[in-house]
Design an enzyme around this catalytic site. Structure first.
Site, mmCIF file in Angstrom:
data_model
loop_
_atom_site.group_PDB
_atom_site.id
_atom_site.type_symbol
_atom_site.label_atom_id
_atom_site.label_comp_id
_atom_site.label_asym_id
_atom_site.label_seq_id
_atom_site.Cartn_x
_atom_site.Cartn_y
_atom_site.Cartn_z
ATOM 1 N N PRO A 2 -3.614 -8.196 5.871
ATOM 2 C CA PRO A 2 -4.277 -8.947 4.787
ATOM 3 C C PRO A 2 -3.319 -9.209 3.635
ATOM 4 C CG PRO A 2 -5.658 -7.159 5.567
ATOM 5 C CD PRO A 2 -4.319 -6.964 6.204
ATOM 6 N N GLU A 3 -3.286 -10.467 3.200
ATOM 7 C CA GLU A 3 -2.443 -10.856 2.073
ATOM 8 C C GLU A 3 -3.343 -11.346 0.943
ATOM 9 O OE1 GLU A 3 0.941 -13.294 3.177
ATOM 10 O OE2 GLU A 3 1.014 -12.381 5.172
ATOM 11 N N LYS A 59 -2.186 -7.438 -3.342
ATOM 12 C CA LYS A 59 -2.998 -7.072 -2.185
ATOM 13 C C LYS A 59 -3.974 -5.936 -2.494
ATOM 14 C CE LYS A 59 0.889 -8.266 0.851
ATOM 15 N NZ LYS A 59 1.785 -7.769 1.929
ATOM 16 N N ARG A 250 11.238 -8.744 9.586
ATOM 17 C CA ARG A 250 10.022 -9.397 10.097
ATOM 18 C C ARG A 250 10.392 -10.636 10.907
ATOM 19 N NH1 ARG A 250 5.596 -7.632 7.268
ATOM 20 N NH2 ARG A 250 4.497 -8.359 9.122
#
Length: 266
Positions: A2-3, A59, A250
């Site tokens: 979740p961002e 966040k 990433r």
């Protein structure tokens, strides 16, 4: 993970369905996620007190109890979410925290149990103590440009660094850079003001559009990368096959044609 758009949606949902409803029961099923608070003390802090205000910083989601003297803190880790519950609903299997009202309540879910549940007297003090940078939707244009241009590393890494800018992760940094037409490894220090401002404008637009779409890629406007951000995906502009590279540990998705490398940081 979740961002910012996901957490903003959670905040609005809690604000709409949970505000002003006294807490009757608090159940903690994942003690390992608690930070600086025990299950017993969290229950005492919330019992018979209404949640009357919500805030978000990056966040992190904050829910303030009546009286203005304390805030529940939630971070959703890699797979967390927030789910409202109706009266009589059984908590989902992945519920780590359940807060019950007279009618219904809400559950904090995390299948991988990598989030955080805490308590703070002040959200701003919490953000400072945890070295969070300015919220991505609160930072001003001039501050954004100055900070980004002072970064020697890859732009994607700067966007994802929560100590520099809070709220953006791997997924939305890809979208922001695609909309700005810049390679993920473009060096921040090589940007001119116009390029940095283009990234700022893309960031604002992408985050606001994602919130409006309730973080559902299928509901994003035409021309967005996210719906194609998968194996076999193609650029929504030029039709070329998307590619990936490693950046900041990433997997970054980008279009090799529309985001051709220029000044890149290794």
């Amino acid at each position: 993970m979740p961002e910012l758009p996901d957490v903003e949606i959670f905040r609005r949902t809690l604000d709409r369905h949970g505000q002003g409803r006294p807490v009757r029961r608090t159940t903690v099923a994942a003690r390992d996620l608690l930070v600086d608070v025990s299950p017993q003390s969290l229950g005492r802090l919330l019992k018979n007190r209404s949640l009357v205000e919500t805030r978000r910083h990056g966040k992190y989601l904050f829910a303030g109890r009546e009286g203005g003297d304390g805030w529940l803190v939630l971070h959703f880790g890699m797979s967390g979410s927030l789910e409202m519950m109706e009266r009589g609903d059984a908590p989902p299997e992945t519920a780590c925290l359940v807060i019950a009202f007279d009618e219904g309540g809400f559950a904090y879910l995390s299948s991988r149990r990598l989030g955080m549940i805490g308590w703070t007297a002040d959200p701003a003090a919490f953000a400072s103590a945890h070295h969070l940078g300015p919220d991505a939707l609160a930072i001003g244009r001039a501050d954004f440009v100055a900070a980004l241009r002072g970064h020697r590393g890859a732009v994607k890494c700067w966007l994802m660094d929560q100590e520099r800018l809070a709220g953006i992760g791997n997924v939305y940094s890809d979208e922001i850079l695609f909309q700005a037409g810049l390679h993920p490894k473009h060096a921040g220090s090589s940007l001119d003001d116009a390029q940095a401002e283009t990234i700022f404008e893309a960031m604002r637009r992408v985050l606001e559009e994602a919130v409006a779409a309730e973080a559902d890629p299928a509901r994003l406007p035409d021309g967005y990368l996210l719906p194609q951000r998968l194996e076999g995906g193609r650029c929504p502009r030029c039709g070329q096959a998307l590619d990936t590279l490693r950046a900041c540990g990433r997997n970054a998705w980008y279009c090799p044609h529309c985001q051709a490398p220029d000044e890149v940081s290794g």
